[in-house]
Design an enzyme around this catalytic site. Sequence first.
Site, mmCIF file in Angstrom:
data_model
loop_
_atom_site.group_PDB
_atom_site.id
_atom_site.type_symbol
_atom_site.label_atom_id
_atom_site.label_comp_id
_atom_site.label_asym_id
_atom_site.label_seq_id
_atom_site.Cartn_x
_atom_site.Cartn_y
_atom_site.Cartn_z
ATOM 1 N N LYS A 13 0.815 -1.219 0.000
ATOM 2 C CA LYS A 13 0.000 0.000 0.000
ATOM 3 C C LYS A 13 0.850 1.272 0.000
ATOM 4 O O LYS A 13 0.549 2.212 -0.721
ATOM 5 C CB LYS A 13 -0.964 -0.175 1.168
ATOM 6 N N ARG A 171 0.889 -7.598 13.923
ATOM 7 C CA ARG A 171 0.274 -6.525 13.126
ATOM 8 C C ARG A 171 -0.799 -7.082 12.201
ATOM 9 O O ARG A 171 -1.814 -6.430 11.954
ATOM 10 C CB ARG A 171 1.357 -5.775 12.328
HETATM 11 P P1 AMP Z 1 2.547 1.668 8.730
HETATM 12 O O1 AMP Z 1 3.812 2.289 8.251
HETATM 13 O O2 AMP Z 1 1.319 2.270 8.102
HETATM 14 O O3 AMP Z 1 2.555 0.164 8.624
HETATM 15 O O4 AMP Z 1 2.430 2.001 10.297
HETATM 16 C C1 AMP Z 1 3.412 1.588 11.230
HETATM 17 C C2 AMP Z 1 2.846 1.642 12.643
HETATM 18 O O5 AMP Z 1 2.454 2.993 12.946
HETATM 19 C C3 AMP Z 1 1.582 0.811 12.882
HETATM 20 O O6 AMP Z 1 1.855 -0.545 13.153
HETATM 21 C C4 AMP Z 1 0.981 1.540 14.084
HETATM 22 O O7 AMP Z 1 1.675 1.234 15.279
HETATM 23 C C5 AMP Z 1 1.278 3.000 13.750
HETATM 24 N N1 AMP Z 1 0.185 3.592 12.952
HETATM 25 C C6 AMP Z 1 0.237 4.050 11.660
HETATM 26 N N2 AMP Z 1 -0.950 4.515 11.249
HETATM 27 C C7 AMP Z 1 -1.796 4.347 12.299
HETATM 28 C C8 AMP Z 1 -3.180 4.607 12.500
HETATM 29 N N3 AMP Z 1 -3.944 5.125 11.534
HETATM 30 N N4 AMP Z 1 -3.704 4.303 13.719
HETATM 31 C C9 AMP Z 1 -2.965 3.797 14.711
HETATM 32 N N5 AMP Z 1 -1.666 3.500 14.588
HETATM 33 C C10 AMP Z 1 -1.063 3.772 13.394
#
Ligand code: AMP
Length: 215
Positions: A13, A171
């Site tokens: 994504k 996750r």
């Molecule tokens: P990502 O890079 O989108 O996979 O996000 C990495 C981590 O950031 C996630 O595993 C969450 O701990 C935190 N995170 C990112 N976006 C969100 C969100 N919308 N709500 C809560 N935690 C988030």
Amino acid sequence: MKVIFLGPPGSGKGTQAKMVSERLGIPQVSTGDMLRSAVREGTPMGLKAKALMDSGALVADEVVVGIVQERLVKVDCEPGFILDGFPRTVPQADALQACLGGLNKNLDAVISLEVDSDAVVERITGRRTCRDCGKMFHVRFDPPAQEDICDVCGGELYLRDDDQEATIRKRLMVYAEQTAPLIAYYQQSGLVSAIDGMQGIAQVQDQILVAMGRK
Ligand code: AMP
């Protein structure tokens, strides 16, 4: 064009959001990137978020909602934006509706990338992120010219704590429990296009652009 990219960790994504952002000239709004930069800068919010992120848990809704609200009112979001990694819970989706309503805007599309869990684990454990600029590489699919060195800024590449296998499994579970229900949430308004994220990057990109009416 105001669009949400939904998908489990490792669904591609972020990669796809970046490519579409460059192609359409609208910003990629990634809450993960914004949180990681807060962690790098050592802000109070970053310090609080780090432990949760490292464990694979979600950061509190009010924290991410606040970040997104501040971001969406910036002038570069005027023509549209790609939300990458937000919303991740039903309360976040409700808050987004309220925020867009306040700005007199509507969502145009929700792209849902579907992948197989085991393939995701392989994809993510091969990921390397630059400590300095945040650019991502993959040891098999998109290796840097020099091992563990960022092609863009020369920074050190590392395996994010939240990209370790045990954390990825956590996750994926968090995604299934808290984020996957958003597919049904947005299906009610007929906005969702499901795309097979196991295809090659270019093919996935084409199908996303078709779903967004841009190809
Ligand atoms: P990502 O890079 O989108 O996979 O996000 C990495 C981590 O950031 C996630 O595993 C969450 O701990 C935190 N995170 C990112 N976006 C969100 C969100 N919308 N709500 C809560 N935690 C988030």
